[in-house]
Design an enzyme around this catalytic site. Structure first.
Site, PDB file in Angstrom:
ATOM      1  N   GLY A   1      38.362  60.378  23.315  1.00  0.00           N
ATOM      2  CA  GLY A   1      37.413  60.570  22.220  1.00  0.00           C
ATOM      3  C   GLY A   1      36.051  61.062  22.662  1.00  0.00           C
ATOM      4  O   GLY A   1      35.090  61.035  21.894  1.00  0.00           O
TER       5      GLY A   1
ATOM      6  N   GLU B   1      45.978  57.627  30.231  1.00  0.00           N
ATOM      7  CA  GLU B   1      44.834  57.934  29.385  1.00  0.00           C
ATOM      8  C   GLU B   1      43.573  57.371  30.034  1.00  0.00           C
ATOM      9  O   GLU B   1      43.231  56.201  29.817  1.00  0.00           O
ATOM     10  CB  GLU B   1      45.008  57.305  27.998  1.00  0.00           C
ATOM     11  CG  GLU B   1      46.209  57.809  27.232  1.00  0.00           C
ATOM     12  CD  GLU B   1      46.012  57.664  25.721  1.00  0.00           C
ATOM     13  OE1 GLU B   1      46.110  58.681  25.029  1.00  0.00           O
ATOM     14  OE2 GLU B   1      45.744  56.551  25.255  1.00  0.00           O
TER      15      GLU B   1
ATOM     16  N   SER C   1      41.182  63.462  24.971  1.00  0.00           N
ATOM     17  CA  SER C   1      40.541  64.718  24.557  1.00  0.00           C
ATOM     18  C   SER C   1      41.437  65.948  24.730  1.00  0.00           C
ATOM     19  O   SER C   1      40.944  67.030  25.064  1.00  0.00           O
ATOM     20  CB  SER C   1      39.200  64.903  25.273  1.00  0.00           C
ATOM     21  OG  SER C   1      38.298  63.861  24.916  1.00  0.00           O
TER      22      SER C   1
ATOM     23  N   ASN D   1      48.599  60.075  17.912  1.00  0.00           N
ATOM     24  CA  ASN D   1      48.171  58.707  17.625  1.00  0.00           C
ATOM     25  C   ASN D   1      47.033  58.811  16.610  1.00  0.00           C
ATOM     26  O   ASN D   1      45.915  59.171  16.973  1.00  0.00           O
ATOM     27  CB  ASN D   1      47.703  58.038  18.925  1.00  0.00           C
ATOM     28  CG  ASN D   1      47.114  56.661  18.686  1.00  0.00           C
ATOM     29  OD1 ASN D   1      47.182  56.135  17.571  1.00  0.00           O
ATOM     30  ND2 ASN D   1      46.536  56.078  19.732  1.00  0.00           N
TER      31      ASN D   1
ATOM     32  N   HIS E   1      47.516  50.369  24.613  1.00  0.00           N
ATOM     33  CA  HIS E   1      46.464  51.389  24.502  1.00  0.00           C
ATOM     34  C   HIS E   1      45.137  50.775  24.951  1.00  0.00           C
ATOM     35  O   HIS E   1      44.885  49.588  24.709  1.00  0.00           O
ATOM     36  CB  HIS E   1      46.369  51.887  23.056  1.00  0.00           C
ATOM     37  CG  HIS E   1      45.513  53.111  22.932  1.00  0.00           C
ATOM     38  ND1 HIS E   1      44.140  53.037  22.950  1.00  0.00           N
ATOM     39  CD2 HIS E   1      45.833  54.423  22.849  1.00  0.00           C
ATOM     40  CE1 HIS E   1      43.647  54.269  22.862  1.00  0.00           C
ATOM     41  NE2 HIS E   1      44.652  55.129  22.802  1.00  0.00           N
TER      42      HIS E   1
ATOM     43  N   GLU F   1      42.300  50.911  23.771  1.00  0.00           N
ATOM     44  CA  GLU F   1      41.522  50.318  22.675  1.00  0.00           C
ATOM     45  C   GLU F   1      42.040  48.917  22.349  1.00  0.00           C
ATOM     46  O   GLU F   1      41.270  48.034  21.965  1.00  0.00           O
ATOM     47  CB  GLU F   1      41.553  51.250  21.448  1.00  0.00           C
ATOM     48  CG  GLU F   1      40.683  52.483  21.693  1.00  0.00           C
ATOM     49  CD  GLU F   1      41.121  53.751  20.979  1.00  0.00           C
ATOM     50  OE1 GLU F   1      41.943  53.673  20.044  1.00  0.00           O
ATOM     51  OE2 GLU F   1      40.640  54.833  21.372  1.00  0.00           O
TER      52      GLU F   1
ATOM     53  N   LYS G   1      45.532  56.571  15.106  1.00  0.00           N
ATOM     54  CA  LYS G   1      44.600  55.431  15.193  1.00  0.00           C
ATOM     55  C   LYS G   1      44.299  54.902  13.782  1.00  0.00           C
ATOM     56  O   LYS G   1      45.160  55.006  12.909  1.00  0.00           O
ATOM     57  CB  LYS G   1      43.338  55.833  15.982  1.00  0.00           C
ATOM     58  CG  LYS G   1      43.691  56.418  17.356  1.00  0.00           C
ATOM     59  CD  LYS G   1      42.516  56.549  18.286  1.00  0.00           C
ATOM     60  CE  LYS G   1      42.971  57.133  19.619  1.00  0.00           C
ATOM     61  NZ  LYS G   1      41.906  57.236  20.596  1.00  0.00           N
TER      62      LYS G   1
HETATM   63  P1  13P Z   1      41.554  61.527  21.848  1.00  0.00           P
HETATM   64  O1  13P Z   1      42.599  62.619  21.869  1.00  0.00           O
HETATM   65  O2  13P Z   1      40.828  61.439  20.529  1.00  0.00           O
HETATM   66  O3  13P Z   1      40.661  61.590  23.031  1.00  0.00           O
HETATM   67  O4  13P Z   1      42.355  60.136  21.957  1.00  0.00           O
HETATM   68  C1  13P Z   1      43.298  59.981  22.951  1.00  0.00           C
HETATM   69  C2  13P Z   1      44.040  58.737  22.711  1.00  0.00           C
HETATM   70  O5  13P Z   1      43.506  57.646  22.849  1.00  0.00           O
HETATM   71  C3  13P Z   1      45.448  58.852  22.265  1.00  0.00           C
HETATM   72  O6  13P Z   1      46.098  57.630  22.312  1.00  0.00           O
END
Ligand code: 13P
Length: 249
Positions: A170, A164, A209, A8, A94, A96, A10
């Protein structure tokens, strides 16, 4: 079950670096990937990245989709548009999007249903936040999100679930294999409750992560059928090391 490792990207990637990343990954995939590989670039790059990975075996996905096919929805991308560009998957729900765009389970359900209708596999994301984990409510939260976000008609053929935990995204605070085992075993039970035997065939991804160093122990967990990778998916060596930690069958 064959693993799915999904990147992803982002809101990252200008044109030149996205194409470089895509062509690097496509080159590696052409020599054979251990498991299924998916990249989800920003919508601005879907078409160009799709052209670069075409024929490599790497699949293309959107990071979100609208619940409708078309219409007056400025800035949104419909699942039919994603399918038209060659996408096979769409991430929905997601954390976010849930946090920054106020997406409820009901909205996520509509988006997943729309993705299915467009012929896409919906990757439905869920996970508790830090406070909910501290309160010992992780299982309760993911159970509510799971049953609240699965549309009618969802099956192992058109749905992937990504656990997640928000506190692991992150942050570098990866969930331990024990944390992941506990939640994934629980989610597997809930999927069997919802789908019967077919619940055993729904892929359950872990995200938060994941990196080149921790991928093998996380992907070795029984009910982990792949990974949804953020930051590390932007670095080809790291992402490919995660792909190589996946299972072929
Ligand atoms: P990270 O791998 O940067 O922690 O992000 C995970 C994520 O949100 C994947 O959708």
């Amino acid at each position: 079950m064959r693993s799915l490792v999904a990147g992803n990207w982002k809101m990252n990637g200008f044109k030149a670096e996205s194409l470089e990343l895509a062509s690097d990954l496509a080159g590696r995939a052409r020599s054979g990937a251990v498991c299924d590989v998916l990249v989800c670039p920003p919508s601005t790059m879907l078409s160009d990245v799709g052209a670069v990975i075409s024929g490599s075996g790497i699949m293309l996905g959107g990071q979100d989709c609208h619940a409708l096919e078309s219409g007056a929805h400025t800035g949104d991308v419909s699942p039919v548009m994603l399918a038209d560009l060659g996408c096979s998957h769409a991430i929905v729900g997601h954390s976010e999007r849930r946090a920054n765009h106020g997406e409820s389970d009901a909205v996520v359900t509509e988006k997943a249903a729309a993705a299915h209708k467009a012929g896409l596999t919906a990757i439905i994301c869920l996970g508790e936040n830090a406070a909910e984990r501290v309160e010992g409510r992780a299982k309760e939260i993911v159970t509510l999100q799971l049953h609240g976000s699965l549309p009618e008609g969802a099956s192992a053929a058109n749905t992937v679930i990504a656990y997640e935990p928000v506190w692991a995204i992150g942050t570098g605070n990866t969930a331990t294999p024990q944390d992941v085992t506990e939640i994934h075993d629980h989610l597997r039970g809930e999927l069997i409750r919802a789908f019967g035997d077919d619940g055993n065939a729904v892929r359950l991804l872990y995200g938060g992560s994941v990196n080149a160093g921790n991928a093998s122990e996380l992907l070795a967990v029984d009910n982990v059928n792949g990974a949804l990778v953020g930051g590390a998916s932007l670095k080809p060596d790291d992402f490919w090391a995660i792909v190589e930690s996946g299972r072929p069958d």
